[in-house]
Design an enzyme around this catalytic site. Structure first.
Site, mmCIF file in Angstrom:
data_model
loop_
_atom_site.group_PDB
_atom_site.id
_atom_site.type_symbol
_atom_site.label_atom_id
_atom_site.label_comp_id
_atom_site.label_asym_id
_atom_site.label_seq_id
_atom_site.Cartn_x
_atom_site.Cartn_y
_atom_site.Cartn_z
ATOM 1 C CG ASP A 147 -2.534 6.649 7.191
ATOM 2 O OD1 ASP A 147 -2.799 7.221 6.123
ATOM 3 O OD2 ASP A 147 -2.677 5.422 7.375
ATOM 4 C CG ASP A 180 -2.076 1.025 1.066
ATOM 5 O OD1 ASP A 180 -2.340 1.464 -0.068
ATOM 6 O OD2 ASP A 180 -2.668 1.404 2.090
ATOM 7 C CG HIS A 217 -3.430 0.139 9.202
ATOM 8 N ND1 HIS A 217 -4.390 1.078 8.931
ATOM 9 C CD2 HIS A 217 -2.426 0.386 8.329
ATOM 10 C CE1 HIS A 217 -3.999 1.836 7.912
ATOM 11 N NE2 HIS A 217 -2.798 1.444 7.535
ATOM 12 C CD GLU A 269 -5.751 10.111 5.141
ATOM 13 O OE1 GLU A 269 -6.161 9.851 4.010
ATOM 14 O OE2 GLU A 269 -5.701 9.247 6.039
HETATM 15 C C1 GLC Z 1 -8.571 7.343 3.275
HETATM 16 C C2 GLC Z 1 -9.892 7.904 2.826
HETATM 17 C C3 GLC Z 1 -10.522 7.147 1.717
HETATM 18 C C4 GLC Z 1 -9.470 6.826 0.707
HETATM 19 C C5 GLC Z 1 -8.475 5.926 1.357
HETATM 20 C C6 GLC Z 1 -7.471 5.362 0.421
HETATM 21 O O1 GLC Z 1 -8.702 6.565 4.375
HETATM 22 O O2 GLC Z 1 -10.784 8.052 3.896
HETATM 23 O O3 GLC Z 1 -11.530 7.898 1.130
HETATM 24 O O4 GLC Z 1 -10.014 6.229 -0.403
HETATM 25 O O5 GLC Z 1 -7.823 6.679 2.305
HETATM 26 O O6 GLC Z 1 -6.986 6.243 -0.511
HETATM 27 C C1 GLC Z 2 -4.472 6.652 4.133
HETATM 28 C C2 GLC Z 2 -3.468 6.763 3.027
HETATM 29 C C3 GLC Z 2 -3.757 5.753 1.990
HETATM 30 C C4 GLC Z 2 -3.731 4.394 2.616
HETATM 31 C C5 GLC Z 2 -4.635 4.325 3.830
HETATM 32 C C6 GLC Z 2 -4.332 3.121 4.646
HETATM 33 O O1 GLC Z 2 -5.737 7.016 3.749
HETATM 34 O O2 GLC Z 2 -3.455 8.040 2.525
HETATM 35 O O3 GLC Z 2 -2.846 5.835 0.944
HETATM 36 O O4 GLC Z 2 -4.144 3.455 1.672
HETATM 37 O O5 GLC Z 2 -4.456 5.397 4.682
HETATM 38 O O6 GLC Z 2 -3.128 3.309 5.360
#
Ligand code: GLC
Ligand code: GLC
Length: 660
Positions: free
Chosen positions: A302, A159, A202, A344
């Site tokens: 995050d 990821d 996580h 975020e």
């Molecule tokens: C974030 C956002 C979600 C987004 C994800 C992965 O957790 O809440 O809308 O799609 O990240 O990009």
């Molecule tokens: C956040 C990050 C996204 C990731 C997710 C899980 O939304 O921006 O890229 O997939 O968290 O960590």
């Protein structure tokens, strides 16, 4: 250890209790650590001041979260001990910054802060390479750099680094912890703030805690959400939203080796931590302070919306999630006060706002502005943007928006359906239109985006793609259409003009400033092809950067336009004022707002259409009846009459209030 708690409203009992707790923590220190306290009395007194100021709140928030847990007390002592230890280990130079930032209330809202974000490997190969980019950051005017996750992670799919296997080891391909510490120092010497992620919802399934849980270790199984059958997962899933439905349905993943279901909101190798266990909170606080002591200025929290779970809810934005952020913040206020948090939370705007305060996150992404800038480009109308900004742009004093156009993630249409419906727009249909538009399916669309996590069951879909490709540059180049090419670069600069002038910290997703197009290589990569966000995670394009001074190329036009905007923003501190005043421009295609401080007022006008527009002279009356406006892009005086605007044109007029 007496006399540290003399808040007037605290009872004698409470003071005593606090002192007992704090002394227990001091007693748990090692001998050399206690010697440090003795030998550095002046510094220690400053620390104790902060303890006195923030510990009562920390303890009360902590017990609000963990009141029903019998382990809460011993873990609290452990938490305090590690906070003191972390402060002892904190470098002198960082303690200096702690002091400066405690005194200055507005350093974070300064108009001198301009952000950039990049993947270390894609942009500069490794941390050493990134250090070599400092001259470039200075050339463009950046003073805030967010490095995407750079810690040890799973081989293969991870990821983009958001599956962390150790918060204390850098991914060996990028360098070492010492390289990061060194980079932080170099950044400080060059007045650049270092921002990294705190991926605290996580860990990866290869983190030592997860490895132990996988071996059936009962203590570490309690770090996560692990169930042998579907009974409890089913109860939770009844009310959950699916985040990565392409990857796995629901929130749980079946782990064969453990014969168990594990909570994985995102990918199945990202195991959600269980913050109902105070041990998890304490361990993560320790990791956070470790990052702070590397010299990190801002931590991006995050996926903050997901950190607390409760049956019968959607497990997003729960009250305890805010409490946890407050608790982490209080820990930082005591042990590493220079550290700030950026939220975020890419969620409904009513929820986004709840994370923003000096007590929670001092900074926050502004997903609403981001989404509505794209919405206005597609519709050529500014009503939803203007209405939403008027209602929702103001945030508490001392906090700051991070305004962005693109980032490493998808674009989600997170506007409020209530706002839309107040303007006669149906949210569901409008999102459908926007998705059609940005995937290029809507007739006449200029955009070349990809769908992300399309969910046929709910009709939900988000958008991937680079700024330039979504704004029409890719299509224009392919079709060799010079007028469209000009429109595309103008659209890009229009969006930048807004985020540079509206207030808050503008954040550039690096590569966008030279017009990087979609990168389709991910489709050939087994591990990436199902995650369309890789379309906009492109490697450094040396050719484009080489063209940045060539004003005949799109790269050069975009780059120099952005650089000019950055210089303007830094020149006038009116751009750091938090307030905006949205004005009805009288033209549905033109966004208008003013900002002011004691010296200046600016009037910003932005035409979101490819057609020429007229703005009535009344706009000047509405902006405060000032006569002497100057166009700050070319320094020419602007008469207070009707305004003619070219396609996608942006104006910024400045009035000197002291002359009036
Ligand atoms: C974030 C956002 C979600 C987004 C994800 C992965 O957790 O809440 O809308 O799609 O990240 O990009
Ligand atoms: C956040 C990050 C996204 C990731 C997710 C899980 O939304 O921006 O890229 O997939 O968290 O960590």
């Amino acid at each position: 250890m007496a006399y540290f708690f003399h808040h007037q409203d605290d009872s004698i009992d409470k003071k005593e209790a606090l002192e007992v707790i704090f002394s227990k923590a001091v007693l748990s220190l090692k001998r050399n650590e206690r010697d440090f306290l003795k030998n550095n009395d002046r510094e220690y007194q400053l620390f104790l001041h902060r303890v006195e100021k923030y510990l009562p709140d920390l303890i009360s928030v902590y017990f609000e979260i963990y009141q029903s847990c019998i382990f809460a007390y011993p873990f609290l002592i452990e938490l305090l001990t590690l906070m003191i230890r972390s402060w002892i280990e904190r470098d002198r130079s960082l303690k200096q910054i702690d002091l400066q930032r405690e005194i200055s209330s507005d350093w974070l809202t300064s108009n001198q802060i301009i952000g950039g974000v990049c993947y270390v490997d894609l942009f500069a190969k490794d941390l050493k390479g990134l250090e070599e980019q400092i001259p470039y950051f200075k050339e463009l005017g950046l003073t805030y750099i967010h490095l995407m996750p750079l810690f040890l992670t799973n081989e293969g799919d991870n990821d983009g680094g958001y599956a962390i296997s150790s918060y204390r080891d850098i991914n060996p391909k990028l360098g070492t912890i010492e390289n990061l510490r060194e980079l932080a120092k170099k950044f400080r010497e060059n007045d650049i703030l270092l921002v990294i992620d705190f991926v605290f919802n996580h860990t990866s399934d290869e983190h030592i805690w997860a490895k132990k849980a996988r071996k059936n270790n009962a203590r570490y199984k309690r770090y996560y959400w692990i169930y042998e059958d579907r009974k409890i997962p089913d109860q939770y899933e009844r009310t959950l939203r699916e985040i990565f439905p392409d990857e796995h349905p629901g929130a749980f993943t079946w782990k064969k080796e453990m014969e168990s279901w594990v909570w994985t909101t995102f990918h199945s190798y990202q195991w959600d931590l269980n913050y109902q266990n105070p041990e998890v909170f304490v361990r993560m606080a320790d990791e956070m302070l470790f990052l702070a002591n590397l010299g990190v200025d801002i931590l991006r929290l995050d996926a903050v919306a997901f950190i607390w779970k409760q049956k019968g809810t959607n497990c997003e934005n729960l009250p305890q999630a805010y409490k946890l952020v407050e608790a982490f913040n209080l820990i930082a206020r005591i042990a590493a006060p220079a550290l700030q948090f950026k939220s975020e939370a890419i969620v409904h705007p009513d929820e986004v706002i709840r994370y923003i305060s000096k007590k929670r996150c001092q900074l926050s992404y502004n997903p609403l502005l981001m989404a509505l800038l794209w919405e206005s480009l597609a519709t050529r109308e500014v009503k939803l943007l203007a209405y939403s900004m008027e209602k929702r742009f103001t945030i508490p004093d001392g906090t700051v928006w991070v305004n962005y156009i693109r980032c490493h993630d998808d674009i989600g249409w997170t506007f409020s359906d209530e706002d839309a419906s107040a303007l006669g727009i149906n949210g569901y249909d409008h999102r459908k239109f926007l998705n059609q538009f940005y995937t290029g399916k809507f007739p006449g669309s200029f955009a070349r985006g990809y769908p992300f996590q399309e969910n046929p069951a709910t009709g939900d879909c988000r958008i991937s793609g680079t700024l330039a490709s979504l704004a029409g540059l890719e299509k224009a180049i392919l079709e060799n259409d010079s007028i469209e090419e000009e429109h595309a670069t103008d659209r890009i600069l229009l969006l930048f003009s807004i985020i540079m002038t509206i207030g808050g910290i503008p954040l550039i997703y690096l590569g966008d400033e030279v017009g990087s197009l979609n990168n389709y290589n991910f489709l050939k990569d087994e591990q990436k092809k199902n995650d369309s966000r890789w379309i906009h995670r492109f490697p450094y394009n040396a050719d484009l950067y080489a063209k940045r001074h060539d004003l005949n190329s799109p790269a050069g036009k975009i780059w120099s336009g952005i650089q000019q905007l950055i210089q303007l923003r830094k020149k006038y501190d009116v751009f750091q004022t938090p307030n905006i005043n949205i004005i009805n421009s009288g033209n549905q295609h033109v966004l208008a707002f003013t900002k002011e401080n004691s010296k200046h007022r600016v009037l910003v006008l932005a035409n979101f259409s490819e057609h020429e527009q007229l703005v009535e002279s009344l706009i000047f009356t509405k902006s405060g009846n000032i006569k002497n406006w100057t166009n700050i892009m070319n320094h020419e005086p602007q008469e207070a009459g009707m305004i003619f605007m070219k396609s996608y044109q942006f104006f910024c007029f400045l009035a000197d209030l002291q002359e009036h």
